[in-house]
Design a protein around this motif. Structure first.
Motif, mmCIF file in Angstrom:
data_model
loop_
_atom_site.group_PDB
_atom_site.id
_atom_site.type_symbol
_atom_site.label_atom_id
_atom_site.label_comp_id
_atom_site.label_asym_id
_atom_site.label_seq_id
_atom_site.Cartn_x
_atom_site.Cartn_y
_atom_site.Cartn_z
ATOM 1 N N MET A 131 -16.295 29.928 17.337
ATOM 2 C CA MET A 131 -14.226 29.523 16.802
ATOM 3 C C MET A 131 -14.074 31.612 16.811
ATOM 4 N N ILE A 132 -13.350 31.966 17.329
ATOM 5 C CA ILE A 132 -12.653 33.372 17.592
ATOM 6 C C ILE A 132 -10.544 32.343 17.549
ATOM 7 N N VAL A 133 -10.313 33.261 16.326
ATOM 8 C CA VAL A 133 -8.772 32.990 15.911
ATOM 9 C C VAL A 133 -8.313 34.750 15.817
ATOM 10 N N HIS A 134 -6.894 34.339 16.674
ATOM 11 C CA HIS A 134 -6.566 35.598 16.975
ATOM 12 C C HIS A 134 -4.496 34.875 16.704
ATOM 13 N N GLU A 135 -3.457 36.018 15.638
ATOM 14 C CA GLU A 135 -2.534 35.697 15.385
ATOM 15 C C GLU A 135 -1.793 36.120 16.190
ATOM 16 N N ILE A 136 -0.991 36.406 17.181
ATOM 17 C CA ILE A 136 -0.058 36.989 18.134
ATOM 18 C C ILE A 136 1.606 36.747 16.951
ATOM 19 N N ILE A 137 1.930 37.902 16.907
ATOM 20 C CA ILE A 137 3.492 38.476 16.523
ATOM 21 C C ILE A 137 3.822 38.104 16.895
ATOM 22 N N HIS A 138 4.381 36.625 16.611
ATOM 23 C CA HIS A 138 5.916 36.727 17.862
ATOM 24 C C HIS A 138 7.205 35.993 15.967
ATOM 25 N N ASN A 139 8.364 35.686 17.225
ATOM 26 C CA ASN A 139 9.038 34.970 15.804
ATOM 27 C C ASN A 139 8.457 33.506 16.417
ATOM 28 N N PRO A 140 9.083 32.138 16.980
ATOM 29 C CA PRO A 140 7.973 31.964 15.652
ATOM 30 C C PRO A 140 6.364 32.445 16.326
ATOM 31 N N PRO A 141 5.869 32.567 14.870
ATOM 32 C CA PRO A 141 4.624 32.698 14.518
ATOM 33 C C PRO A 141 3.466 31.868 16.292
ATOM 34 N N GLU A 142 2.737 33.020 16.604
ATOM 35 C CA GLU A 142 1.910 32.101 17.651
ATOM 36 C C GLU A 142 0.203 32.547 17.464
ATOM 37 N N PHE A 143 -0.391 31.083 17.320
ATOM 38 C CA PHE A 143 -2.094 31.391 17.167
ATOM 39 C C PHE A 143 -2.718 31.522 18.115
ATOM 40 N N LEU A 144 -3.858 31.830 18.566
ATOM 41 C CA LEU A 144 -4.549 31.778 19.118
ATOM 42 C C LEU A 144 -6.548 31.850 18.957
ATOM 43 N N VAL A 145 -6.666 30.211 19.046
ATOM 44 C CA VAL A 145 -7.687 29.698 18.854
ATOM 45 C C VAL A 145 -8.997 30.131 19.816
ATOM 46 N N VAL A 146 -9.450 30.011 20.385
ATOM 47 C CA VAL A 146 -10.176 30.109 21.123
ATOM 48 C C VAL A 146 -12.226 29.572 20.944
ATOM 49 N N CYS A 147 -12.103 28.402 21.427
ATOM 50 C CA CYS A 147 -13.297 27.561 21.122
ATOM 51 C C CYS A 147 -14.448 27.766 22.917
ATOM 52 N N ARG A 148 -15.370 27.938 22.787
ATOM 53 C CA ARG A 148 -16.335 27.751 23.576
ATOM 54 C C ARG A 148 -16.652 26.062 23.635
ATOM 55 N N GLU A 149 -17.341 26.059 25.402
ATOM 56 C CA GLU A 149 -17.955 24.622 25.527
ATOM 57 C C GLU A 149 -17.718 23.712 24.210
ATOM 58 N N THR A 150 -16.154 22.894 24.555
ATOM 59 C CA THR A 150 -15.402 22.397 23.297
ATOM 60 C C THR A 150 -14.707 21.237 24.562
ATOM 61 N N ASP A 151 -15.271 19.816 23.834
ATOM 62 C CA ASP A 151 -15.040 18.725 25.546
ATOM 63 C C ASP A 151 -13.257 18.611 24.469
ATOM 64 N N PRO A 152 -12.287 18.631 25.848
ATOM 65 C CA PRO A 152 -11.172 18.458 25.793
ATOM 66 C C PRO A 152 -10.054 17.311 25.487
ATOM 67 N N ARG A 153 -11.218 16.488 25.188
ATOM 68 C CA ARG A 153 -10.979 15.125 24.142
ATOM 69 C C ARG A 153 -10.819 15.603 22.846
ATOM 70 N N ALA A 154 -12.023 16.261 22.280
ATOM 71 C CA ALA A 154 -12.160 16.015 21.351
ATOM 72 C C ALA A 154 -11.344 16.926 20.041
ATOM 73 N N LEU A 155 -10.734 18.054 21.878
ATOM 74 C CA LEU A 155 -9.870 19.412 21.718
ATOM 75 C C LEU A 155 -8.642 19.316 21.461
ATOM 76 N N THR A 156 -7.989 18.319 21.809
ATOM 77 C CA THR A 156 -7.031 17.172 22.303
ATOM 78 C C THR A 156 -7.112 16.540 20.915
ATOM 79 N N ILE A 157 -7.507 15.794 20.340
ATOM 80 C CA ILE A 157 -7.681 14.736 19.255
ATOM 81 C C ILE A 157 -7.563 15.633 17.758
ATOM 82 N N SER A 158 -8.671 17.436 17.953
ATOM 83 C CA SER A 158 -8.728 18.215 16.666
ATOM 84 C C SER A 158 -7.161 19.065 16.297
#
Length: 90
Positions: free
Chosen positions: A1-28
């Protein structure tokens, strides 16, 4: 998993997950959103989280997946915030 913060107001974060089930990702994502909301209410400071989800298939440029995720996040914000929206394909 890669987490990257994109500086804005409000703050935004980018999380990159490879080979992740869409349903599990939505639940998380909903679990994280709900946890932040509950913790903020306990502190008498309501914080909302808008989440945009997108898959990142191996055959397409990273930027395309990011654009979809940003579009989904904008939809979540337009829907009143504090929700999860997703685009699974272009």
């Amino acid at each position: 998993m890669i987490v990257h913060e994109i500086i804005h107001n409000p703050p935004e974060f980018l999380v990159v997950c490879r080979e992740t089930d869409p349903r599990a990702l939505t639940i998380s994502a909903n679990g994280i959103r709900s946890f932040i909301e509950e913790q903020s209410i306990k502190q008498d400071k309501v914080t909302t989280v808008s989440v945009g989800l997108s898959l990142f298939p191996l055959f397409e440029p990273f930027e395309v997946a990011i654009d979809r995720a940003q579009q989904a996040m904008q939809e979540a914000q337009a829907a009143g915030a504090n929700c999860v929206r997703s685009y699974w394909s272009s």
